[in-house]
Design a protein around this motif. Structure first.
Motif, mmCIF file in Angstrom:
data_model
loop_
_atom_site.group_PDB
_atom_site.id
_atom_site.type_symbol
_atom_site.label_atom_id
_atom_site.label_comp_id
_atom_site.label_asym_id
_atom_site.label_seq_id
_atom_site.Cartn_x
_atom_site.Cartn_y
_atom_site.Cartn_z
ATOM 1 N N GLN A 1 0.838 -1.199 0.000
ATOM 2 C CA GLN A 1 0.000 0.000 0.000
ATOM 3 C C GLN A 1 0.878 1.256 0.000
ATOM 4 O OE1 GLN A 1 -2.037 1.360 3.655
ATOM 5 N NE2 GLN A 1 -3.973 1.101 2.521
ATOM 6 N N PRO A 2 0.644 2.186 -0.930
ATOM 7 C CA PRO A 2 1.407 3.441 -0.907
ATOM 8 C C PRO A 2 0.984 4.312 0.272
ATOM 9 C CG PRO A 2 -0.297 3.530 -2.588
ATOM 10 C CD PRO A 2 -0.314 2.132 -2.044
ATOM 11 N N TYR B 1 -8.471 10.845 3.536
ATOM 12 C CA TYR B 1 -8.541 9.855 2.463
ATOM 13 C C TYR B 1 -8.880 8.469 3.040
ATOM 14 C CZ TYR B 1 -6.555 12.976 -1.068
ATOM 15 O OH TYR B 1 -6.339 13.999 -1.962
ATOM 16 N N ILE B 2 -9.591 7.664 2.234
ATOM 17 C CA ILE B 2 -9.951 6.296 2.601
ATOM 18 C C ILE B 2 -9.446 5.360 1.506
ATOM 19 C CG2 ILE B 2 -11.872 4.698 3.009
ATOM 20 C CD1 ILE B 2 -13.419 6.952 4.224
ATOM 21 N N TRP B 3 -8.959 4.197 1.914
ATOM 22 C CA TRP B 3 -8.362 3.258 0.965
ATOM 23 C C TRP B 3 -9.427 2.532 0.158
ATOM 24 C CZ3 TRP B 3 -4.173 2.542 -1.514
ATOM 25 C CH2 TRP B 3 -3.896 1.319 -2.133
ATOM 26 N N GLN B 4 -9.243 2.556 -1.175
ATOM 27 C CA GLN B 4 -10.052 1.765 -2.101
ATOM 28 C C GLN B 4 -9.167 0.666 -2.666
ATOM 29 O OE1 GLN B 4 -12.227 3.641 -5.530
ATOM 30 N NE2 GLN B 4 -11.021 2.196 -6.723
ATOM 31 N N PRO B 5 -9.441 -0.608 -2.352
ATOM 32 C CA PRO B 5 -8.563 -1.679 -2.858
ATOM 33 C C PRO B 5 -8.685 -1.835 -4.366
ATOM 34 C CG PRO B 5 -10.498 -2.600 -1.785
ATOM 35 C CD PRO B 5 -10.552 -1.119 -1.541
ATOM 36 N N GLY B 6 -7.619 -2.369 -4.962
ATOM 37 C CA GLY B 6 -7.652 -2.636 -6.391
ATOM 38 C C GLY B 6 -8.561 -3.808 -6.738
ATOM 39 N N TYR B 7 -8.955 -3.901 -8.016
ATOM 40 C CA TYR B 7 -9.862 -4.961 -8.438
ATOM 41 C C TYR B 7 -9.686 -5.196 -9.940
ATOM 42 C CZ TYR B 7 -12.713 -1.035 -10.078
ATOM 43 O OH TYR B 7 -13.143 0.110 -10.713
ATOM 44 N N TRP B 8 -10.118 -6.362 -10.398
ATOM 45 C CA TRP B 8 -10.092 -6.693 -11.820
ATOM 46 C C TRP B 8 -11.405 -6.225 -12.455
ATOM 47 C CZ3 TRP B 8 -5.800 -7.949 -14.197
ATOM 48 C CH2 TRP B 8 -4.768 -8.594 -13.497
ATOM 49 N N THR C 1 -6.122 2.604 -4.537
ATOM 50 C CA THR C 1 -5.733 4.012 -4.405
ATOM 51 C C THR C 1 -6.420 4.621 -3.195
ATOM 52 O OG1 THR C 1 -5.557 6.119 -5.591
ATOM 53 C CG2 THR C 1 -7.594 4.886 -5.849
ATOM 54 N N TRP C 2 -5.902 5.765 -2.773
ATOM 55 C CA TRP C 2 -6.523 6.548 -1.694
ATOM 56 C C TRP C 2 -7.519 7.524 -2.323
ATOM 57 C CZ3 TRP C 2 -5.810 5.379 3.307
ATOM 58 C CH2 TRP C 2 -4.682 4.636 3.665
ATOM 59 N N VAL C 3 -8.735 7.542 -1.829
ATOM 60 C CA VAL C 3 -9.784 8.398 -2.395
ATOM 61 C C VAL C 3 -10.439 9.207 -1.285
ATOM 62 C CG1 VAL C 3 -10.254 6.860 -4.344
ATOM 63 C CG2 VAL C 3 -11.489 6.548 -2.194
ATOM 64 N N ARG D 1 -2.803 8.384 -5.311
ATOM 65 C CA ARG D 1 -3.943 9.243 -5.627
ATOM 66 C C ARG D 1 -4.668 8.694 -6.858
ATOM 67 N NH1 ARG D 1 -3.703 14.360 -3.066
ATOM 68 N NH2 ARG D 1 -1.716 14.775 -2.032
ATOM 69 N N PRO D 2 -5.972 8.937 -6.998
ATOM 70 C CA PRO D 2 -6.707 8.418 -8.153
ATOM 71 C C PRO D 2 -6.184 9.008 -9.463
ATOM 72 C CG PRO D 2 -8.213 9.135 -6.426
ATOM 73 C CD PRO D 2 -6.863 9.622 -6.041
ATOM 74 N N GLY D 3 -6.061 8.153 -10.477
ATOM 75 C CA GLY D 3 -5.700 8.601 -11.812
ATOM 76 C C GLY D 3 -4.222 8.827 -12.045
ATOM 77 N N GLN D 4 -3.395 8.782 -11.016
ATOM 78 C CA GLN D 4 -1.960 9.027 -11.163
ATOM 79 C C GLN D 4 -1.243 7.685 -11.281
ATOM 80 O OE1 GLN D 4 -0.475 11.655 -8.136
ATOM 81 N NE2 GLN D 4 -2.005 13.235 -8.531
ATOM 82 N N LEU D 5 -1.213 7.171 -12.498
ATOM 83 C CA LEU D 5 -0.610 5.868 -12.754
ATOM 84 C C LEU D 5 0.857 5.970 -13.132
ATOM 85 C CD1 LEU D 5 -3.674 5.237 -12.853
ATOM 86 C CD2 LEU D 5 -3.166 3.518 -14.584
ATOM 87 N N ARG D 6 1.452 7.090 -12.894
ATOM 88 C CA ARG D 6 2.879 7.292 -13.162
ATOM 89 C C ARG D 6 3.494 8.025 -11.981
ATOM 90 N NH1 ARG D 6 1.755 4.165 -16.417
ATOM 91 N NH2 ARG D 6 2.160 4.120 -18.667
#
Length: 402
Positions: free
Chosen positions: A45-46, A53-60, A73-75, A226-231
């Motif tokens: 977890q970053p 902020y609250i943690w949103q786990p990743g998903y497929w 990500t944290w949202v 953060r949301p949307g920051q994939l780099r």
């Protein structure tokens, strides 16, 4: 009967049954006919970007015939007091159906999937709301170098088997059903994902490296700060896709056929031409219809949220007007009381002045009466003295005559 008509019948039956999902389920948005979602990747977890902020786990997620990983990500929640219930995949009526996540006052059912970092398969153990402030569990969340003001420390004992299985039900899936409390949560009003969350999913969809066919279950971007920051430095890659054997789930549907059978099915489907196009178009239309339903549901939820916000603003305006009216009435009452008090004081002064006038009149009357009495006494004395002198004068005359 050939396998191709049988598959068409299975697809048609599955599409018909999708409209009558069980009572505890939410609205599905995606489906996969032949393969289960890959195992959950392993990642760190970053650090949290800031308080709130609250943690949103990743998903497929699933699109264009392939799974792709939406990084954890944290949202920021859409409002105070809301928790995030993650989405999950579930085997329903011969199809893998995805139930999207939502915001709500409680954490609902998310398939028993152990997403980690507080989402152990039931509820959320990473924090809680108190007096409009979110308190973070130090043993769950990664604070990094951030200064998080409201924290506590509680060790979470995981009572379920730790694995990387990413779906509920079906062959090899999580065998857990929702509790009565979770069923009640599912019937409550929910808040749709925020625009930042939706944009985050679109960014993941636009990155072909996030697709399972490319990364083989090990996405290069497993989580972001953060949301949307994939780099950048905030992006975290996966370390291990887990021990779940995906080859059978990818290569085999739940009817138990081997990969060779599916390959022959694919050859037969390609040879049928128009029939294959019809099945593919029918499935695509169903997917488009499902996505349209999701968009309409999100729009309804947004309109309902806007309506609720407008109702709250109207209520605030009415409350302010009521307070102003109450204050005005209180001011008017105080003014009336002051006027009444002033009138009473004036009446009392007038009474006192009247009493003083009456007293003065009485004094004057007594004085006048005393003056009259004195005058009468002087007049009586003068008369008596005159009579006395007259008597004396008459006696002298009598003596002279004699």
């Amino acid at each position: 009967m050939s396998s191709f008509p049988m598959r068409l019948i299975r697809i048609a039956l599955a599409l018909c049954l999708m409209a009558s999902a069980s009572a505890w389920s939410q609205t599905y948005v995606n489906l996969s006919i032949t393969s289960a979602p890959p195992p959950l990747p392993v990642y760190v977890q970053p650090p949290i970007p800031d308080n709130g902020y609250i943690w949103q786990p990743g998903y497929w997620a699933y699109e264009d015939g392939d799974y792709y990983w939406v990084p954890g990500t944290w949202v920021l929640p859409p409002s105070v007091g809301l928790f995030w219930t993650p989405g999950y995949w579930s085997w329903r009526n011969g199809l893998y159906v995805f139930y999207p996540g939502y915001w709500g006052p409680q954490v609902g059912f998310y398939g028993g999937i152990n997403y980690g970092y507080g989402y152990t398969g039931s509820g959320y153990h990473g924090g809680y709301w108190r007096h409009n402030v979110f308190y973070y569990n130090r043993s769950i969340n990664n604070f990094g170098n951030r200064r998080i003001t409201h924290v506590y420390n509680k060790t979470v004992i995981n009572k379920v088997t730790v694995n990387r299985i990413s779906y509920n039900g079906g062959r090899g899936g999580i065998a857990r059903r929702p509790s009565e409390r979770e069923r009640n949560y599912a019937r409550q009003k929910h808040v749709a994902p925020t625009q930042a969350q939706l944009q985050h999913a679109r960014e993941a969809y636009g990155n072909h490296e996030q697709r399972a066919s490319f990364n083989r279950g090990k996405p290069p971007i497993a989580a972001t700060d953060r949301p949307g920051q994939l780099r950048g430095n905030g992006a975290v890659s996966s370390r291990d896709a887990g021990r779940q054997d995906r080859s059978r789930d990818e290569m085999r549907s739940n009817d138990g056929r081997r990969p060779e059978s599916r390959a022959s099915d694919s050859h037969r489907l390609s040879s049928t031409g128009s029939q294959t196009g019809f099945a593919r178009d029918n499935t695509q239309r169903q997917i488009d219809r499902t996505q349209q339903q999701q968009r309409e549901q999100l729009q309804r939820q947004q309109r309902e949220q806007q309506w609720q916000q407008q109702q709250q603003r109207d209520q605030q305006v009415r409350s302010a007007q009521q307070r102003q009216g109450q204050e005005q009435r209180e001011r008017q009452m105080r003014q009336n009381q002051q006027l009444q008090h002033q009138r009473e004081q004036n009446v009392q002064r007038e009474r006192q002045q009247e009493q003083m006038r009456r007293s003065q009149q009485q004094v004057q009357q007594r004085e006048q009466q005393q003056v009259r009495q004195m005058q009468q006494q002087r007049m009586e004395q003068s008369r008596q003295q005159g009579q006395h002198r007259g008597q004396q004068g008459g006696g002298r005359d009598d003596r002279r005559r004699e």
